[in-house]
Design a protein around this motif. Structure first.
Motif, PDB file in Angstrom:
ATOM      1  N   ASP A 128     -11.097   2.900  -4.172  1.00 54.19           N
ATOM      2  CA  ASP A 128     -11.672   4.198  -3.799  1.00 54.19           C
ATOM      3  C   ASP A 128     -11.030   5.362  -4.539  1.00 54.19           C
ATOM      4  O   ASP A 128     -11.449   6.512  -4.366  1.00 54.19           O
ATOM      5  CB  ASP A 128     -11.517   4.427  -2.292  1.00 54.19           C
ATOM      6  N   GLY A 129     -10.004   5.099  -5.335  1.00 53.86           N
ATOM      7  CA  GLY A 129      -9.349   6.149  -6.111  1.00 53.86           C
ATOM      8  C   GLY A 129      -8.110   6.738  -5.472  1.00 53.86           C
ATOM      9  O   GLY A 129      -7.503   7.649  -6.027  1.00 53.86           O
ATOM     10  N   GLU A 130      -7.714   6.247  -4.292  1.00 56.97           N
ATOM     11  CA  GLU A 130      -6.516   6.762  -3.628  1.00 56.97           C
ATOM     12  C   GLU A 130      -5.281   6.338  -4.418  1.00 56.97           C
ATOM     13  O   GLU A 130      -5.084   5.172  -4.715  1.00 56.97           O
ATOM     14  CB  GLU A 130      -6.415   6.210  -2.206  1.00 56.97           C
ATOM     15  N   ARG A 131      -4.454   7.309  -4.770  1.00 57.44           N
ATOM     16  CA  ARG A 131      -3.243   7.019  -5.552  1.00 57.44           C
ATOM     17  C   ARG A 131      -2.177   6.415  -4.647  1.00 57.44           C
ATOM     18  O   ARG A 131      -1.822   6.983  -3.621  1.00 57.44           O
ATOM     19  CB  ARG A 131      -2.731   8.283  -6.230  1.00 57.44           C
ATOM     20  N   LEU A 132      -1.656   5.261  -5.051  1.00 60.14           N
ATOM     21  CA  LEU A 132      -0.625   4.566  -4.280  1.00 60.14           C
ATOM     22  C   LEU A 132       0.760   4.739  -4.877  1.00 60.14           C
ATOM     23  O   LEU A 132       1.762   4.518  -4.210  1.00 60.14           O
ATOM     24  CB  LEU A 132      -0.952   3.069  -4.197  1.00 60.14           C
ATOM     25  N   GLY A 133       0.832   5.107  -6.159  1.00 60.26           N
ATOM     26  CA  GLY A 133       2.111   5.265  -6.837  1.00 60.26           C
ATOM     27  C   GLY A 133       1.960   4.907  -8.299  1.00 60.26           C
ATOM     28  O   GLY A 133       0.886   5.081  -8.884  1.00 60.26           O
ATOM     29  N   GLU A 134       3.040   4.371  -8.894  1.00 62.95           N
ATOM     30  CA  GLU A 134       2.983   3.958 -10.298  1.00 62.95           C
ATOM     31  C   GLU A 134       3.774   2.672 -10.494  1.00 62.95           C
ATOM     32  O   GLU A 134       4.643   2.325  -9.695  1.00 62.95           O
ATOM     33  CB  GLU A 134       3.489   5.046 -11.228  1.00 62.95           C
ATOM     34  N   VAL A 135       3.454   1.963 -11.567  1.00 63.90           N
ATOM     35  CA  VAL A 135       4.140   0.723 -11.885  1.00 63.90           C
ATOM     36  C   VAL A 135       5.534   1.066 -12.418  1.00 63.90           C
ATOM     37  O   VAL A 135       5.665   1.741 -13.431  1.00 63.90           O
ATOM     38  CB  VAL A 135       3.360  -0.114 -12.932  1.00 63.90           C
ATOM     39  N   ALA A 136       6.570   0.585 -11.702  1.00 62.08           N
ATOM     40  CA  ALA A 136       7.953   0.848 -12.097  1.00 62.08           C
ATOM     41  C   ALA A 136       8.448  -0.217 -13.072  1.00 62.08           C
ATOM     42  O   ALA A 136       9.173   0.092 -14.016  1.00 62.08           O
ATOM     43  CB  ALA A 136       8.857   0.895 -10.878  1.00 62.08           C
ATOM     44  N   ARG A 137       8.064  -1.465 -12.820  1.00 60.82           N
ATOM     45  CA  ARG A 137       8.462  -2.577 -13.691  1.00 60.82           C
ATOM     46  C   ARG A 137       7.639  -3.801 -13.291  1.00 60.82           C
ATOM     47  O   ARG A 137       6.913  -3.771 -12.314  1.00 60.82           O
ATOM     48  CB  ARG A 137       9.960  -2.875 -13.599  1.00 60.82           C
ATOM     49  N   ILE A 138       7.820  -4.868 -14.052  1.00 65.78           N
ATOM     50  CA  ILE A 138       7.178  -6.143 -13.754  1.00 65.78           C
ATOM     51  C   ILE A 138       8.283  -7.145 -13.464  1.00 65.78           C
ATOM     52  O   ILE A 138       9.210  -7.285 -14.258  1.00 65.78           O
ATOM     53  CB  ILE A 138       6.328  -6.659 -14.940  1.00 65.78           C
ATOM     54  N   ASP A 139       8.195  -7.828 -12.323  1.00 66.46           N
ATOM     55  CA  ASP A 139       9.115  -8.919 -12.017  1.00 66.46           C
ATOM     56  C   ASP A 139       8.387 -10.225 -12.289  1.00 66.46           C
ATOM     57  O   ASP A 139       7.234 -10.392 -11.870  1.00 66.46           O
ATOM     58  CB  ASP A 139       9.572  -8.874 -10.558  1.00 66.46           C
ATOM     59  N   HIS A 140       9.051 -11.131 -12.964  1.00 61.96           N
ATOM     60  CA  HIS A 140       8.442 -12.419 -13.308  1.00 61.96           C
ATOM     61  C   HIS A 140       8.963 -13.474 -12.343  1.00 61.96           C
ATOM     62  O   HIS A 140      10.036 -14.028 -12.532  1.00 61.96           O
ATOM     63  CB  HIS A 140       8.755 -12.765 -14.762  1.00 61.96           C
ATOM     64  N   ALA A 141       8.187 -13.711 -11.277  1.00 59.73           N
ATOM     65  CA  ALA A 141       8.551 -14.683 -10.259  1.00 59.73           C
ATOM     66  C   ALA A 141       7.952 -16.047 -10.618  1.00 59.73           C
ATOM     67  O   ALA A 141       7.027 -16.118 -11.432  1.00 59.73           O
ATOM     68  CB  ALA A 141       8.033 -14.212  -8.900  1.00 59.73           C
ATOM     69  N   PRO A 142       8.461 -17.114 -10.017  1.00 59.83           N
ATOM     70  CA  PRO A 142       7.932 -18.444 -10.347  1.00 59.83           C
ATOM     71  C   PRO A 142       6.447 -18.615 -10.030  1.00 59.83           C
ATOM     72  O   PRO A 142       5.716 -19.235 -10.798  1.00 59.83           O
ATOM     73  CB  PRO A 142       8.779 -19.379  -9.488  1.00 59.83           C
ATOM     74  N   ALA A 143       5.985 -18.075  -8.915  1.00 62.48           N
ATOM     75  CA  ALA A 143       4.592 -18.276  -8.516  1.00 62.48           C
ATOM     76  C   ALA A 143       3.625 -17.376  -9.277  1.00 62.48           C
ATOM     77  O   ALA A 143       2.535 -17.798  -9.654  1.00 62.48           O
ATOM     78  CB  ALA A 143       4.437 -18.054  -7.015  1.00 62.48           C
ATOM     79  N   SER A 144       4.000 -16.119  -9.477  1.00 59.91           N
ATOM     80  CA  SER A 144       3.155 -15.182 -10.222  1.00 59.91           C
ATOM     81  C   SER A 144       3.994 -13.971 -10.594  1.00 59.91           C
ATOM     82  O   SER A 144       5.069 -13.747 -10.038  1.00 59.91           O
ATOM     83  CB  SER A 144       1.949 -14.734  -9.379  1.00 59.91           C
ATOM     84  N   ASP A 145       3.484 -13.200 -11.530  1.00 55.55           N
ATOM     85  CA  ASP A 145       4.148 -11.950 -11.869  1.00 55.55           C
ATOM     86  C   ASP A 145       3.907 -10.960 -10.735  1.00 55.55           C
ATOM     87  O   ASP A 145       2.900 -11.025 -10.035  1.00 55.55           O
ATOM     88  CB  ASP A 145       3.604 -11.392 -13.176  1.00 55.55           C
ATOM     89  N   LEU A 146       4.847 -10.039 -10.561  1.00 56.53           N
ATOM     90  CA  LEU A 146       4.746  -9.037  -9.508  1.00 56.53           C
ATOM     91  C   LEU A 146       4.818  -7.646 -10.123  1.00 56.53           C
ATOM     92  O   LEU A 146       5.714  -7.365 -10.913  1.00 56.53           O
ATOM     93  CB  LEU A 146       5.888  -9.196  -8.496  1.00 56.53           C
ATOM     94  N   LEU A 147       3.876  -6.799  -9.744  1.00 57.36           N
ATOM     95  CA  LEU A 147       3.963  -5.385 -10.103  1.00 57.36           C
ATOM     96  C   LEU A 147       4.903  -4.743  -9.095  1.00 57.36           C
ATOM     97  O   LEU A 147       4.712  -4.878  -7.888  1.00 57.36           O
ATOM     98  CB  LEU A 147       2.596  -4.707 -10.013  1.00 57.36           C
ATOM     99  N   VAL A 148       5.917  -4.051  -9.575  1.00 51.92           N
ATOM    100  CA  VAL A 148       6.800  -3.306  -8.685  1.00 51.92           C
ATOM    101  C   VAL A 148       6.251  -1.893  -8.641  1.00 51.92           C
ATOM    102  O   VAL A 148       6.277  -1.173  -9.637  1.00 51.92           O
ATOM    103  CB  VAL A 148       8.265  -3.338  -9.163  1.00 51.92           C
ATOM    104  N   LEU A 149       5.716  -1.550  -7.484  1.00 51.56           N
ATOM    105  CA  LEU A 149       5.053  -0.260  -7.280  1.00 51.56           C
ATOM    106  C   LEU A 149       6.047   0.746  -6.732  1.00 51.56           C
ATOM    107  O   LEU A 149       6.682   0.499  -5.706  1.00 51.56           O
ATOM    108  CB  LEU A 149       3.894  -0.444  -6.291  1.00 51.56           C
ATOM    109  N   ARG A 150       6.225   1.856  -7.438  1.00 49.15           N
ATOM    110  CA  ARG A 150       7.054   2.953  -6.940  1.00 49.15           C
ATOM    111  C   ARG A 150       6.141   3.865  -6.127  1.00 49.15           C
ATOM    112  O   ARG A 150       5.227   4.482  -6.657  1.00 49.15           O
ATOM    113  CB  ARG A 150       7.703   3.735  -8.078  1.00 49.15           C
ATOM    114  N   ARG A 151       6.372   3.904  -4.825  1.00 49.22           N
ATOM    115  CA  ARG A 151       5.547   4.694  -3.917  1.00 49.22           C
ATOM    116  C   ARG A 151       5.956   6.168  -3.960  1.00 49.22           C
ATOM    117  O   ARG A 151       7.103   6.491  -4.271  1.00 49.22           O
ATOM    118  CB  ARG A 151       5.698   4.159  -2.484  1.00 49.22           C
TER     119      ARG A 151
END
Length: 187
Positions: A128-151
């Protein structure tokens, strides 16, 4: 800069180190003669680190490290760098991040594949366009990559980087669209 690895513990007494690989092209990135940018990590020695290079001379992590050799051993990548000749200096490098200049990296052929440096700093919005924050970094976990969201409130949230939750990445528009399940951002 694109991070391609992180130096782990020393291996043996001749200066080899283990490297936690963070690239799909380790044969290219860790080929003999490759020059990698060295970014001291949280566990790396500082300018007054423990590994002396001579009597009374503290070891300093250089800005770049040149790969002398690389080999696989029991599922790990072992790398020897020029000038790292013993275990003490190798230990001082522990935690150092290894990177290459982003300008020297070819864009991925797959339109659904992204380099970490392309995502960091992008705005994160809902469908819907609501801003949640920005991508701070990417964590590479065994199951999947994770976006680290800075709120906006200052804390972070982890978002699995899977199509069901991240339906769109718009590099040109500078945003990542996420459709988080209820409660994901509250964890």
């Amino acid at each position: 800069m694109l991070i391609v690895g992180r130096i782990g513990k020393p291996h043996g007494i001749r200066g080899e180190v283990t490297v936690q690989v963070r690239t799909d092209e380790p044969e290219t990135r860790f080929a003999p003669g490759m020059v990698l940018n060295a970014v001291p990590g949280a566990n790396a020695a500082t300018a007054t680190g423990p590994a002396p290079v001579g009597p009374g001379v503290p070891f300093r992590i250089p800005d770049t490290l040149t790969v002398e050799s690389a080999r696989r051993h029991q599922g790990r990548l072992l790398v020897a760098f020029d000038g790292v000749l013993d275990r003490d200096v190798a230990e001082a490098l522990r935690g150092t991040l290894l990177g290459v200049d982003s300008a020297d990296v070819d864009p991925p052929e797959d339109p659904e594949e992204f380099h970490d440096h392309e995502l960091v700093g992008l705005a994160v919005v809902t469908p819907d366009g609501e801003r949640l924050g920005e991508v701070a970094r990417i964590d590479h976990a065994p199951a999947s990559d994770l976006l680290v969201l800075r709120r906006p409130e200052g804390h972070t949230a982890l978002i699995p980087f899977v199509r069901a939750i991240v339906p769109e990445v718009d590099l040109a528009g500078g945003r990542v669209v996420v459709d988080p399940p209820a409660g994901l951002l509250d964890l």
